[in-house]
Design a protein around this motif. Sequence first.
Motif, PDB file in Angstrom:
ATOM      1  N   THR A  20       0.852  -1.172   0.000  1.00 48.09           N
ATOM      2  CA  THR A  20       0.000   0.000   0.000  1.00 48.09           C
ATOM      3  C   THR A  20       0.887   1.219   0.000  1.00 48.09           C
ATOM      4  O   THR A  20       1.104   1.845   1.031  1.00 48.09           O
ATOM      5  N   ALA A  22       1.738   5.854  -3.073  1.00 48.32           N
ATOM      6  CA  ALA A  22       2.150   6.943  -3.899  1.00 48.32           C
ATOM      7  C   ALA A  22       2.816   7.911  -2.976  1.00 48.32           C
ATOM      8  O   ALA A  22       2.269   8.241  -1.937  1.00 48.32           O
ATOM      9  N   THR A 308      -2.778  -6.591  -5.367  1.00 48.13           N
ATOM     10  CA  THR A 308      -2.792  -5.144  -5.589  1.00 48.13           C
ATOM     11  C   THR A 308      -2.209  -4.721  -6.925  1.00 48.13           C
ATOM     12  O   THR A 308      -2.389  -3.586  -7.342  1.00 48.13           O
ATOM     13  N   ALA A 310       0.920  -4.295  -7.329  1.00 53.57           N
ATOM     14  CA  ALA A 310       2.171  -3.591  -7.042  1.00 53.57           C
ATOM     15  C   ALA A 310       3.364  -4.409  -7.517  1.00 53.57           C
ATOM     16  O   ALA A 310       3.323  -5.641  -7.548  1.00 53.57           O
ATOM     17  N   GLY A 323       3.810   0.407  -4.402  1.00 49.77           N
ATOM     18  CA  GLY A 323       2.370   0.397  -4.631  1.00 49.77           C
ATOM     19  C   GLY A 323       1.729   1.740  -4.403  1.00 49.77           C
ATOM     20  O   GLY A 323       2.364   2.782  -4.586  1.00 49.77           O
ATOM     21  N   ARG A 324       0.496   1.735  -3.959  1.00 47.63           N
ATOM     22  CA  ARG A 324      -0.307   2.954  -3.895  1.00 47.63           C
ATOM     23  C   ARG A 324       0.293   4.034  -2.995  1.00 47.63           C
ATOM     24  O   ARG A 324       0.176   5.220  -3.286  1.00 47.63           O
ATOM     25  N   HIS A 325       0.879   3.631  -1.894  1.00 49.00           N
ATOM     26  CA  HIS A 325       1.357   4.621  -0.929  1.00 49.00           C
ATOM     27  C   HIS A 325       2.867   4.828  -0.991  1.00 49.00           C
ATOM     28  O   HIS A 325       3.423   5.481  -0.127  1.00 49.00           O
ATOM     29  N   ASP A 370      -3.146  -2.881   6.643  1.00 48.72           N
ATOM     30  CA  ASP A 370      -3.606  -2.193   5.440  1.00 48.72           C
ATOM     31  C   ASP A 370      -4.723  -1.205   5.755  1.00 48.72           C
ATOM     32  O   ASP A 370      -4.793  -0.133   5.154  1.00 48.72           O
ATOM     33  N   ASP A 374      -4.366   2.781   5.101  1.00 46.66           N
ATOM     34  CA  ASP A 374      -5.389   3.479   4.333  1.00 46.66           C
ATOM     35  C   ASP A 374      -5.868   4.720   5.087  1.00 46.66           C
ATOM     36  O   ASP A 374      -6.045   5.797   4.511  1.00 46.66           O
ATOM     37  N   ASP A 378      -4.975   7.934   3.198  1.00 41.18           N
ATOM     38  CA  ASP A 378      -6.158   8.336   2.440  1.00 41.18           C
ATOM     39  C   ASP A 378      -7.276   8.914   3.294  1.00 41.18           C
ATOM     40  O   ASP A 378      -8.253   9.451   2.763  1.00 41.18           O
ATOM     41  N   THR A 382     -10.190   1.800   2.221  1.00 46.85           N
ATOM     42  CA  THR A 382     -10.714   1.629   0.866  1.00 46.85           C
ATOM     43  C   THR A 382     -11.341   0.256   0.626  1.00 46.85           C
ATOM     44  O   THR A 382     -12.134   0.096  -0.298  1.00 46.85           O
TER      45      THR A 382
END
Length: 513
Positions: A20, A22, A308, A310, A323-325, A370, A374, A378, A382
């Motif tokens: 998890t 960006a 995911t 990733a 991955g996303r985070h 996770d 999130d 975020d 999610t």
Amino acid sequence: MRLSRLSAAIAIALSLTPATAAPAAVAEQAVQAALPKLEQLAQAAVDRGDVPGLSIAVVYRDRVVFLKGFGLREEGKPDTVDADTVFQLASCSKPVSATVVAALVGRGVVTWDSRIAGIDPGFALADAYPTQQLTIRDLFAHRSGLPGEAGNELEALGYDRGEILHRLRQVAPASSFRSAYSYSNFGLTEGAVAAAKAAGMSWEDAAQQLLYGPLGMTMTSSRHADFLTRTNRSALHIRVGGDWAAKLTRDPDPQAPAGGVSSTARDMAQWLRLQLGRGRYAGEVLIKPEALAETHQPLMARGANPVTGAAAFYGLGWNVQYGRHGLQWDHAGAFSVGARTLVTLFPDDDIGIVVLTNAFPTGLPEGVADSFFDQVFDGRVTEDWTAKWNKAFEGLFGPAVAAAQARYGTPPASPSPALPLSAYAGSYANAYLGTATVTDRQGTLWLALGPKQQAEFPLRPFDRDLFVYSPSAEIPDALAAVTFRIGPDQTADQMTIEDLDDDGLGVLARTPQ
């Protein structure tokens, strides 16, 4: 399904730990807002019966910002889990052990590219060239060519570390040297033991003197005997009839670097501070940053994370994912006899979590971590991560058990009768498994394995010279075959133990009387 195959299945499942990440520097306010929700999530999981107990630590910007235990140390008993409850870490031991080796590298005792032949010349792989070229880096990156399950079955049978590592030379490689990733408990164990040997130390002493002691991890050890002395320790739990029960135990000393650490959330928080501090702890350099940094480099590609998407890699004792985070370092651990653990760090944001639980199968550690991240990154969760990962782990062995039941659960309608049991009784052996003894005990064949023949199993007639047995106490329905080959004199001259034959080493020849 013996522990060899269980461990391989668990390793595959644990590689699914979601990334998890960006890049975005996380604010203090976001972390503080997520902590109450983390506590609520953990308490709700215990209330639902997802696990009997768990303990969690969160480190942010070199501070322990969350530290708490939930639930019970042992189902059916009143003792509760707190931040000082000792859990068995299983494979979360691997990044801890990589840290110990990094300390040795930083001191100039070894390098990550020190050859095993030069520091532990008694160790060998099946082929000469890899044996001479093999390095500590190769073993911690799982690229030696050893099959992932190699040695696990010997541990389950009661062999000690030295004997297991010696017998690995009997195992044919699963891939050419350095060409593929194959998660190996005893490969990594050899890398750690050899590094400590170069310092003139046992592995257990090296871990204590170089890491646990300096970090003040007073309840952490790589010796199972120390775990057993802890009054505040957690039991292992498996599902029995739908309920959690503390039925089994696990002594992981043979693979201590890979799976034998026991620790608390409080102690592990200090280790997280060291990792996020890139080798600095309490304002001082404890491990040279360049030595520790090598453990976090993505060396072996593992493809896209199947959950995911990733990009997933393995470093030295660490999973490295993108991955996303953002950039994520993580590692999960499991004992099929009842432990699940997880550590996840986002180094660019200086935050990490450790989740220790006392049950298997469960995906709760991933669900907790996770969901927390999130919230941090975020401001909302999610997905229902806990449900998603519980489903993944609860179904981990279902297909294999179903296949075994389909093959061996019901005997043939008209089975061929077995020969007199005396035709099968006797001793059988090979260089890897050692001796197996088959005896007739009041009309039932029994199979005994291991160095002291202490692993004993009744064999049930199935069809002529094929018998079935249940090799795994935690999954009794996972049946396997024992097949005898009958010689010209109408007695068995060879036996094949199906669940120990993954690498072609389950065939044993009768030994002379």
